[in-house]
Design a protein around this motif. Structure first.
Motif, PDB file in Angstrom:
ATOM      1  N   GLY A 117       0.787  -1.226   0.000  1.00 62.02           N
ATOM      2  CA  GLY A 117       0.000   0.000   0.000  1.00 62.02           C
ATOM      3  C   GLY A 117       0.823   1.283   0.000  1.00 62.02           C
ATOM      4  N   LYS A 118       2.130   1.165  -0.240  1.00 58.97           N
ATOM      5  CA  LYS A 118       2.984   2.354  -0.258  1.00 58.97           C
ATOM      6  C   LYS A 118       3.129   2.869  -1.695  1.00 58.97           C
ATOM      7  CE  LYS A 118       3.784   1.751   4.083  1.00 58.97           C
ATOM      8  NZ  LYS A 118       3.044   2.584   5.040  1.00 58.97           N
ATOM      9  N   ARG A 119       3.303   4.174  -1.795  1.00 60.58           N
ATOM     10  CA  ARG A 119       3.619   4.735  -3.111  1.00 60.58           C
ATOM     11  C   ARG A 119       5.112   4.564  -3.318  1.00 60.58           C
ATOM     12  NH1 ARG A 119       1.003  10.203  -1.264  1.00 60.58           N
ATOM     13  NH2 ARG A 119       2.175   9.406   0.508  1.00 60.58           N
ATOM     14  N   ALA A 120       5.488   3.735  -4.294  1.00 59.09           N
ATOM     15  CA  ALA A 120       6.887   3.342  -4.414  1.00 59.09           C
ATOM     16  C   ALA A 120       7.419   3.571  -5.822  1.00 59.09           C
ATOM     17  CB  ALA A 120       7.043   1.871  -4.045  1.00 59.09           C
ATOM     18  N   ALA A 121       8.710   3.873  -5.896  1.00 56.70           N
ATOM     19  CA  ALA A 121       9.352   4.075  -7.194  1.00 56.70           C
ATOM     20  C   ALA A 121      10.752   3.489  -7.156  1.00 56.70           C
ATOM     21  CB  ALA A 121       9.425   5.568  -7.524  1.00 56.70           C
ATOM     22  N   ALA A 122      11.243   3.117  -8.326  1.00 57.54           N
ATOM     23  CA  ALA A 122      12.600   2.595  -8.431  1.00 57.54           C
ATOM     24  C   ALA A 122      13.403   3.469  -9.388  1.00 57.54           C
ATOM     25  CB  ALA A 122      12.582   1.153  -8.942  1.00 57.54           C
ATOM     26  N   LEU A 123      14.549   3.937  -8.908  1.00 56.68           N
ATOM     27  CA  LEU A 123      15.472   4.682  -9.762  1.00 56.68           C
ATOM     28  C   LEU A 123      16.688   3.801 -10.012  1.00 56.68           C
ATOM     29  CD1 LEU A 123      16.863   7.059 -11.144  1.00 56.68           C
ATOM     30  CD2 LEU A 123      17.394   7.999  -8.890  1.00 56.68           C
ATOM     31  N   ASP A 124      16.954   3.599 -11.286  1.00 58.87           N
ATOM     32  CA  ASP A 124      18.072   2.759 -11.698  1.00 58.87           C
ATOM     33  C   ASP A 124      19.306   3.647 -11.815  1.00 58.87           C
ATOM     34  OD1 ASP A 124      19.729   0.949 -12.885  1.00 58.87           O
ATOM     35  OD2 ASP A 124      18.353   0.435 -14.530  1.00 58.87           O
ATOM     36  N   ALA A 125      20.153   3.621 -10.799  1.00 60.90           N
ATOM     37  CA  ALA A 125      21.344   4.477 -10.828  1.00 60.90           C
ATOM     38  C   ALA A 125      22.565   3.705 -11.308  1.00 60.90           C
ATOM     39  CB  ALA A 125      21.602   5.074  -9.447  1.00 60.90           C
ATOM     40  N   ASP A 126      22.342   2.478 -11.757  1.00 61.01           N
ATOM     41  CA  ASP A 126      23.456   1.708 -12.316  1.00 61.01           C
ATOM     42  C   ASP A 126      23.542   2.074 -13.793  1.00 61.01           C
ATOM     43  OD1 ASP A 126      25.397  -0.027 -13.028  1.00 61.01           O
ATOM     44  OD2 ASP A 126      24.469  -1.797 -12.123  1.00 61.01           O
ATOM     45  N   VAL A 127      24.245   3.169 -14.045  1.00 62.53           N
ATOM     46  CA  VAL A 127      24.204   3.763 -15.377  1.00 62.53           C
ATOM     47  C   VAL A 127      24.849   2.859 -16.439  1.00 62.53           C
ATOM     48  CG1 VAL A 127      24.899   5.788 -16.720  1.00 62.53           C
ATOM     49  CG2 VAL A 127      24.074   6.064 -14.379  1.00 62.53           C
ATOM     50  N   TRP A 128      25.826   2.077 -16.044  1.00 67.57           N
ATOM     51  CA  TRP A 128      26.442   1.161 -17.018  1.00 67.57           C
ATOM     52  C   TRP A 128      25.702  -0.167 -17.110  1.00 67.57           C
ATOM     53  CZ3 TRP A 128      30.223   3.228 -13.386  1.00 67.57           C
ATOM     54  CH2 TRP A 128      30.955   4.287 -13.922  1.00 67.57           C
ATOM     55  N   GLY A 129      25.244  -0.635 -15.979  1.00 65.31           N
ATOM     56  CA  GLY A 129      24.669  -1.982 -15.972  1.00 65.31           C
ATOM     57  C   GLY A 129      23.183  -1.959 -15.712  1.00 65.31           C
ATOM     58  N   TYR A 130      22.514  -0.936 -16.249  1.00 63.07           N
ATOM     59  CA  TYR A 130      21.082  -0.765 -15.964  1.00 63.07           C
ATOM     60  C   TYR A 130      20.289  -2.046 -16.233  1.00 63.07           C
ATOM     61  CZ  TYR A 130      21.210   0.055 -20.987  1.00 63.07           C
ATOM     62  OH  TYR A 130      21.430  -0.074 -22.314  1.00 63.07           O
ATOM     63  N   SER A 131      19.453  -2.431 -15.288  1.00 61.41           N
ATOM     64  CA  SER A 131      18.670  -3.644 -15.480  1.00 61.41           C
ATOM     65  C   SER A 131      17.258  -3.542 -14.912  1.00 61.41           C
ATOM     66  CB  SER A 131      19.395  -4.846 -14.846  1.00 61.41           C
ATOM     67  OG  SER A 131      19.700  -4.575 -13.497  1.00 61.41           O
ATOM     68  N   ILE A 132      16.963  -2.418 -14.261  1.00 66.31           N
ATOM     69  CA  ILE A 132      15.641  -2.264 -13.656  1.00 66.31           C
ATOM     70  C   ILE A 132      14.503  -2.309 -14.694  1.00 66.31           C
ATOM     71  CG2 ILE A 132      14.177  -0.619 -12.380  1.00 66.31           C
ATOM     72  CD1 ILE A 132      16.006  -2.208 -10.562  1.00 66.31           C
ATOM     73  N   PRO A 133      14.658  -1.663 -15.865  1.00 63.05           N
ATOM     74  CA  PRO A 133      13.557  -1.735 -16.831  1.00 63.05           C
ATOM     75  C   PRO A 133      13.230  -3.177 -17.238  1.00 63.05           C
ATOM     76  CG  PRO A 133      15.055   0.028 -17.420  1.00 63.05           C
ATOM     77  CD  PRO A 133      15.722  -0.735 -16.308  1.00 63.05           C
ATOM     78  N   ARG A 134      14.270  -3.976 -17.452  1.00 65.47           N
ATOM     79  CA  ARG A 134      14.029  -5.372 -17.819  1.00 65.47           C
ATOM     80  C   ARG A 134      13.347  -6.111 -16.666  1.00 65.47           C
ATOM     81  NH1 ARG A 134      17.129  -9.746 -16.587  1.00 65.47           N
ATOM     82  NH2 ARG A 134      19.001  -8.530 -16.136  1.00 65.47           N
ATOM     83  N   MET A 135      13.844  -5.894 -15.452  1.00 62.81           N
ATOM     84  CA  MET A 135      13.303  -6.664 -14.322  1.00 62.81           C
ATOM     85  C   MET A 135      11.884  -6.262 -13.952  1.00 62.81           C
ATOM     86  SD  MET A 135      16.563  -7.138 -11.856  1.00 62.81           S
ATOM     87  CE  MET A 135      17.971  -8.140 -12.372  1.00 62.81           C
ATOM     88  N   LEU A 136      11.527  -4.993 -14.237  1.00 59.19           N
ATOM     89  CA  LEU A 136      10.163  -4.579 -13.941  1.00 59.19           C
ATOM     90  C   LEU A 136       9.293  -4.596 -15.198  1.00 59.19           C
ATOM     91  CD1 LEU A 136      10.679  -1.722 -11.304  1.00 59.19           C
ATOM     92  CD2 LEU A 136       9.536  -3.919 -10.944  1.00 59.19           C
ATOM     93  N   GLY A 137       9.914  -4.964 -16.324  1.00 53.62           N
ATOM     94  CA  GLY A 137       9.141  -5.084 -17.562  1.00 53.62           C
ATOM     95  C   GLY A 137       8.578  -3.769 -18.042  1.00 53.62           C
ATOM     96  N   VAL A 138       9.424  -2.726 -18.033  1.00 54.50           N
ATOM     97  CA  VAL A 138       8.944  -1.431 -18.489  1.00 54.50           C
ATOM     98  C   VAL A 138       9.989  -0.780 -19.399  1.00 54.50           C
ATOM     99  CG1 VAL A 138       9.692  -0.338 -16.320  1.00 54.50           C
ATOM    100  CG2 VAL A 138       8.015   0.821 -17.739  1.00 54.50           C
ATOM    101  N   HIS A 139       9.538  -0.478 -20.626  1.00 53.18           N
ATOM    102  CA  HIS A 139      10.447   0.132 -21.593  1.00 53.18           C
ATOM    103  C   HIS A 139       9.699   1.257 -22.297  1.00 53.18           C
ATOM    104  CE1 HIS A 139      13.135  -3.350 -21.081  1.00 53.18           C
ATOM    105  NE2 HIS A 139      12.022  -4.067 -21.081  1.00 53.18           N
ATOM    106  N   GLY A 140      10.433   2.213 -22.811  1.00 51.38           N
ATOM    107  CA  GLY A 140       9.775   3.284 -23.551  1.00 51.38           C
ATOM    108  C   GLY A 140      10.479   4.605 -23.334  1.00 51.38           C
ATOM    109  N   LYS A 141       9.848   5.658 -23.869  1.00 57.03           N
ATOM    110  CA  LYS A 141      10.428   6.992 -23.729  1.00 57.03           C
ATOM    111  C   LYS A 141       9.543   7.822 -22.795  1.00 57.03           C
ATOM    112  CE  LYS A 141      13.823   6.802 -26.899  1.00 57.03           C
ATOM    113  NZ  LYS A 141      14.677   5.931 -26.071  1.00 57.03           N
ATOM    114  N   PRO A 142      10.111   8.375 -21.759  1.00 57.41           N
ATOM    115  CA  PRO A 142       9.304   9.208 -20.868  1.00 57.41           C
ATOM    116  C   PRO A 142       8.897  10.505 -21.566  1.00 57.41           C
ATOM    117  CG  PRO A 142      11.440   8.646 -19.883  1.00 57.41           C
ATOM    118  CD  PRO A 142      11.509   8.271 -21.327  1.00 57.41           C
ATOM    119  N   SER A 143       7.753  11.034 -21.177  1.00 57.26           N
ATOM    120  CA  SER A 143       7.370  12.332 -21.739  1.00 57.26           C
ATOM    121  C   SER A 143       7.870  13.446 -20.825  1.00 57.26           C
ATOM    122  CB  SER A 143       5.859  12.387 -21.927  1.00 57.26           C
ATOM    123  OG  SER A 143       5.223  11.962 -20.745  1.00 57.26           O
TER     124      SER A 143
END
Ligand SMILES: Nc1ncnc2c1ncn2[C@@H]1O[C@H](COP(=O)(O)OP(=O)(O)O)[C@@H](O)[C@H]1O
Ligand SMILES: [Mg+2]
Length: 383
Positions: free
Chosen positions: A136-162
């Motif tokens: 029930g918490k409002r939660a967000a993930a910031l992927d700060a692993d700039v070289w080895g980014y993997s959060i989008p794959r693990m959370l299944g989210v890809h695209g271009k932010p507006s």
């Protein structure tokens, strides 16, 4: 006896290994006192009382001063910089903080770190974020692993932010409201090989915090790159109120490396909220348990740091396949042992993080709407 100036000159050879400047220029020499029979007392001010490099200073100060003619004995004492002195030190280092208003509506920033890669930081960041949302918490993930980014794959989210009318970057949203930001969202095919370093990295991380419309959040989880490198330092400077969760495997060797990451966090005054042990044992379908990566490292580290062990997450293939498919395991199988362990850790994290105060400023500060206008340019790739 040498003069005060000569002692000060000698102390310039004592370098703080992490800040990479000498202790005189850093303003860390509190006092120099001369006594009979060639005794010199030097007091060095540290950033934190339990500073792990205390013995380094002890040796280096003694060596540099005892080498002066007329000095027979050196006593090195320690005290701690006051909050104001620490601020002065930050300024000397040219460190910046975020503008008032940035992240004002984010109650808890939690950095997920470890000494080395491959221990499950990203997997746990993704799953913990989902678990916090499920709680029930409002939660967000910031992927700060700039070289080895993997959060989008693990959370299944890809695209271009507006980009909003206020020129802020809107995070992507997934799994019923989990907000996500990653460098991946800004990279084109050709960019993939770009190696980011120093100032560029610093700028990107800063913009993730400053120019992203995170909105109201109970938890912003930050997936750190391995080690205690540039990105971790930048975050530590920008987010003085952030908490740290350290991930380790049960192996004593991994735990030692994780301890170094914890020491660095503490040096920068970041509070460690707890330890999560990952890959703690594997249980076969018939119930036989194998301790593939050893046993006990998480508890050892937690005891050593005097923080809670938030959870022990077993090795489970479905946790890996879930991560590969962009579905945190606990969404599909909340009763799985790994899911249960992650829920347990999420609840422990909630218990360890009071939520009353916004992170970046005191409660009397301006609400987000009234915050100062965003300065700085959007991420270079965002245009
Ligand atoms: N408890 C676990 N059980 C099974 N696989 C895991 C577990 N934790 C992590 N993994 C897998 O191990 C690999 C490394 O994990 P990752 O989260 O990428 O580590 P890090 O971010 O620390 O480098 C990934 O393939 C991940 O899915
Ligand atoms: Mg990772």
């Amino acid at each position: 006896m040498p003069t005060r100036e000569q002692v000060t000159e000698a102390l310039r050879s004592v370098i703080d290994p992490e800040l990479r400047k000498n202790i005189v220029d850093l303003g860390m020499v509190r006092s120099v006192d001369f006594h009979d029979e060639g005794r010199v007392d030097v007091v060095v001010s540290l950033t934190t009382p339990g500073c792990p490099i205390r013995s380094h200073f002890q040796d280096a100060v003694t060596q540099s001063v005892v080498a002066l003619e007329g000095v027979g004995e050196v006593n090195v004492g320690f005290d701690v910089l006051s909050a104001q002195e620490k601020q002065g030190l930050q300024q000397k280092l040219g460190r910046q903080t975020l503008p008032q208003g940035a992240l004002a509506a984010v109650k808890n920033v939690v950095c997920i770190g470890s000494g080395k890669g491959g221990v499950g930081k990203s997997t746990l960041t993704a799953n913990l974020t989902a678990a916090l949302a499920a709680e029930g918490k409002r939660a967000a993930a910031l992927d700060a692993d700039v070289w080895g980014y993997s959060i989008p794959r693990m959370l299944g989210v890809h695209g271009k932010p507006s980009i909003s009318a206020e020129r802020k970057i809107i995070p992507l949203t997934v799994h019923g409201g989990v907000r996500v930001m990653s460098i991946e969202f800004f990279l084109s095919e050709e960019d993939q090989a770009i190696t980011w370093r120093g100032p560029m990295l610093h700028k990107a991380i800063r913009q993730f915090l400053e120019d992203v419309e995170w909105g109201e959040l109970d938890y912003l989880l930050i997936d750190l790159p391995p080690g205690t490198g540039d990105v971790s330092m930048t975050l530590a400077q920008l987010l003085p109120q952030a908490k740290f969760v350290i991930i380790t495997t049960p192996q004593p060797a991994a735990q030692k490396v994780a301890k170094r990451a914890a020491d660095t966090a503490r040096r920068f005054d970041l509070e460690i909220a707890g330890v999560i042990e990952n890959m703690s044992g594997f249980t076969t379908p018939t119930g036989e348990r194998f301790t593939i990566f050893g046993e006990g490292g998480g508890q050892l580290l937690a005891d050593e740091l005097d923080v809670p062990l938030l959870g022990k997450v077993p090795l489970q293939e479905e946790l890996r396949t879930g991560a590969d498919e962009g579905r945190p395991l606990l969404l599909d199988d909340p009763d799985a042992p790994a899911s249960q362990a992650i829920f347990h850790a999420a609840r422990g994290l909630i218990a360890a993080t009071p939520q009353e105060l916004p992170v970046m400023q005191d409660a009397a500060g301006p609400p987000l709407e009234a915050a100062a206008p965003v300065t700085g340019t959007p991420l270079p790739m965002a245009q």
